[in-house]
Design an enzyme around this catalytic site. Structure first.
Site, PDB file in Angstrom:
ATOM      1  N   SER A 119      26.306  23.354  36.307  1.00 47.83           N
ATOM      2  CA  SER A 119      26.926  23.029  37.590  1.00 47.83           C
ATOM      3  C   SER A 119      27.292  21.549  37.708  1.00 47.83           C
ATOM      4  CB  SER A 119      25.993  23.439  38.734  1.00 47.83           C
ATOM      5  OG  SER A 119      25.831  24.840  38.772  1.00 47.83           O
ATOM      6  N   HIS A 120      27.905  21.232  38.834  1.00 52.91           N
ATOM      7  CA  HIS A 120      28.486  19.919  39.100  1.00 52.91           C
ATOM      8  C   HIS A 120      27.491  18.770  38.931  1.00 52.91           C
ATOM      9  CE1 HIS A 120      26.433  19.412  43.032  1.00 52.91           C
ATOM     10  NE2 HIS A 120      26.533  20.732  43.093  1.00 52.91           N
ATOM     11  N   ASP A 121      27.988  17.682  38.357  1.00 51.61           N
ATOM     12  CA  ASP A 121      27.272  16.399  38.275  1.00 51.61           C
ATOM     13  C   ASP A 121      26.012  16.440  37.397  1.00 51.61           C
ATOM     14  OD1 ASP A 121      28.758  14.566  40.329  1.00 51.61           O
ATOM     15  OD2 ASP A 121      28.431  16.446  41.394  1.00 51.61           O
ATOM     16  N   ASP A 139      23.449  18.339  39.790  1.00 53.93           N
ATOM     17  CA  ASP A 139      22.719  17.063  39.793  1.00 53.93           C
ATOM     18  C   ASP A 139      21.437  17.113  38.972  1.00 53.93           C
ATOM     19  OD1 ASP A 139      24.319  15.332  41.754  1.00 53.93           O
ATOM     20  OD2 ASP A 139      23.946  17.116  42.963  1.00 53.93           O
TER      21      ASP A 139
END
Length: 259
Positions: A119-121, A139
């Site tokens: 997932s993102h980041d 994250d």
């Protein structure tokens, strides 16, 4: 010279390196960079913001640079950065970051098995393995040489330390320290990861020091802070011990198996 199928949809604005093979029904958007010697198999989508190094193989049905599944996302220009020599198997999804200037990062020589999702980041180091259906939330921070068995779920804003292994079918919301094997429900410490340490030429005496350090962390009735003090007092110093102490002291999510 490249071998790009005339049945692939490749933006003329995409930057394609040398000796790249792109199979039929691949979709590549404008703001994409693909390095030399990559192979992109059929039905792969590589979307805006994706920058890929050399020697990567991306298998059928994967989506790279997918929009982040984050309610804070408002359409900002963000990136997915992929290094070299990664194997990305069928139906893998990797999201780009959420906010301007953000990056999802995949390092070098990682193996993402079928159905994995990053997932993102999230930041992934080098030489990691993501088993079938493993899902990594946003994250997260995953160090070098980490192994996830199949169907592992890592929740948001957690870390996995260097050379750790997560056994199959578990979910966790706290940090997993370096050089250990963790498993069960809830996820807990099982043993030092001797196999990975041996593969990385960690001396047998140092492996015993690592085991002693984790005995103080997980088998003593003490806080993580006090365990770090005990490790400094009772375990001989070395690179691996410093990595362990640094990881423990910097935790924000907490350490698995510890209150």
């Amino acid at each position: 010279m490249n071998n790009i199928s005339d049945k692939a949809v490749v933006s003329p604005n995409a930057k394609i390196g040398n000796n790249v093979e792109i199979y039929p029904f691949v979709y590549i958007e404008d703001n994409v960079e693909i390095g030399d010697n990559c192979v992109i198999y059929p039905f792969v989508s590589i979307l805006n913001g994706t920058k890929m190094g050399s020697g990567n193989k991306v298998h059928q049905g994967s989506v790279l640079g997918a929009l982040p599944q984050d309610f804070d996302f408002t359409g900002e220009q963000t990136e997915l950065i992929i290094g070299n020599d990664n194997i990305i198997r069928e139906n893998v999804v990797i999201n780009r970051a959420t906010h301007t200037g953000g990056k999802t990062v995949i390092g070098n020589a990682n193996f993402l098995m079928e159905g994995a999702h990053i997932s993102h980041d999230t930041k992934v180091g080098n030489n990691c393995v993501f088993g079938y259906g493993t899902k990594i939330a946003g994250d997260c921070d995953i160090a070098d040489g980490v192994i996830f068995s199949s169907s592992v779920i890592e929740n948001a804003k957690t870390r996995v330390g260097k050379g750790a292994m997560i056994q199959a079918g578990t979910t966790f919301s706290k940090d997993v320290p370096p050089f250990i094997i963790a498993g069960g429900h809830p996820l807990h410490y099982k043993s030092p990861n001797k196999t990975m340490m041996t593969a990385n030429n960690v001396d047998e005496k140092v492996q015993k020091h690592v085991a002693n350090a984790y005995r103080l962390v997980f088998h003593g009735q003490t806080s993580v802070f006090d365990a770090c003090l005990q490790i400094k007092d009772q375990v001989p110093d070395g690179k691996e011990i410093r990595i362990i102490i640094g990881f423990l002291k910097s935790t924000k999510a907490g350490i698995i198996g510890k209150m």
